[in-house]
Design an enzyme around this catalytic site. Structure first.
Site, PDB file in Angstrom:
ATOM      1  N   GLU A 147      92.502  68.221  55.305  1.00 23.08           N
ATOM      2  CA  GLU A 147      91.515  69.219  54.849  1.00 23.08           C
ATOM      3  C   GLU A 147      90.365  68.562  54.095  1.00 23.08           C
ATOM      4  OE1 GLU A 147      91.018  72.273  55.483  1.00 23.08           O
ATOM      5  OE2 GLU A 147      92.873  73.132  56.231  1.00 23.08           O
ATOM      6  N   ASP A 160      84.343  76.007  52.616  1.00 26.07           N
ATOM      7  CA  ASP A 160      85.653  75.680  52.057  1.00 26.07           C
ATOM      8  C   ASP A 160      85.472  74.704  50.907  1.00 26.07           C
ATOM      9  OD1 ASP A 160      86.846  77.223  54.029  1.00 26.07           O
ATOM     10  OD2 ASP A 160      87.009  75.529  55.404  1.00 26.07           O
TER      11      ASP A 160
END
Ligand SMILES: *[C@@H]1O[C@H](CO)[C@@H](O)[C@H](O)[C@H]1NC(C)=O
Ligand SMILES: *[C@@H]1O[C@H](CO)[C@@H](O)[C@H](O)[C@H]1NC(C)=O
Ligand SMILES: *[C@@H]1O[C@H](CO)[C@@H](O)[C@H](O)[C@H]1NC(C)=O
Length: 211
Positions: free
Chosen positions: A62, A80
């Site tokens: 991520e 994000d």
């Protein structure tokens, strides 16, 4: 006379301000050390021992351990944020944080204090556990990269804790797998200076000392 008297003081304060800005990495990119993160998630933030390698795999794919990472790959234009790449579509917001599901500003997910990040990630996990039967499904990177055997992400990490109270914690399973660790001689310095260790592999954040 007046200026000559204030001049050293002025120089000192300029120097102090400079040093402060140098020491406090406001918003500067930081990379969390992989094994330190594994230890912190286990001992400090109390994630289950059998989940640690999956969390490390998730963070690897991520944010690549970048606490200030900001991702913009979503087709809906949402962003994000931070180590766990938490979305601002729902979980954080850019104003006061009040209206978001985690009650956080997205900026607070991008600083080097990951406590609020972990609390929010746990909440996301719980919701998706409830919805899909596996909380990790919330993270695309986990679905793409971490569904198989993730042991290699933490296999080389010493996740045992130096604190005696941890003798009965969830890391017991790890120690059973590596019984030779118990035979290592105790370093008396380590338990005292443990809090001084920087979890970041790049710079040494003095701000960390205040936690
Ligand atoms: C971490 O993420 C920030 C924001 O995307 C970026 O500016 C920085 O270069 C990244 N740091 C590293 C080490 O990749
Ligand atoms: C692992 O960490 C613990 C606690 O810090 C320490 O006592 C032990 O010696 C370490 N083992 C190895 C192999 O580094
Ligand atoms: C650790 O847990 C076991 C049982 O789970 C218990 O018998 C033992 O007394 C505990 N040890 C300590 C130091 O708390």
């Amino acid at each position: 006379m007046f200026s000559s008297a204030t001049s050293p003081l002025f120089t000192t304060s300029v120097l102090m301000v400079f040093m402060a800005s140098w020491c406090v990495p406001a918003g500067r990119a930081q990379t969390y050390d992989r094994c330190q993160l594994a230890r912190d998630l286990l001992h400090k933030y109390k994630l289950p021992a059998n989940q640690i390698s999956q969390w490390i795999c998730l963070v690897r794919w991520e944010s690549n351990f970048n606490t200030s990472a900001i991702g913009s790959l979503n087709s809906d234009g949402s962003l994000d944020h931070g180590l766990f790449q938490i979305s601002d579509l729902f979980w954080c917001d850019h104003q006061q944080g009040m209206d978001s599901a985690c009650g956080l500003t997205c900026e607070s997910l991008r600083n080097e204090d990951i406590k609020d990040d972990v609390i929010c990630a746990k909440r996301i996990f719980r919701q998706h556990q409830h919805l899909t039967g596996n909380g990790f499904n919330a993270w695309v990177a986990w679905r793409l990269h971490c569904q198989g055997d993730t042991d290699s992400y933490t296999a080389d990490c010493n996740t045992s804790s130096s604190s005696p109270s941890a003798a009965n914690d969830s890391s017991g399973a790890d120690r059973e797998r590596k019984p030779q660790l118990a035979a290592q001689p105790e370093n008396p310095q380590q338990s005292n200076s443990n809090w001084l260790w920087s979890p970041f592999s790049q710079a040494f954040p003095t701000g960390w000392l205040f936690f």
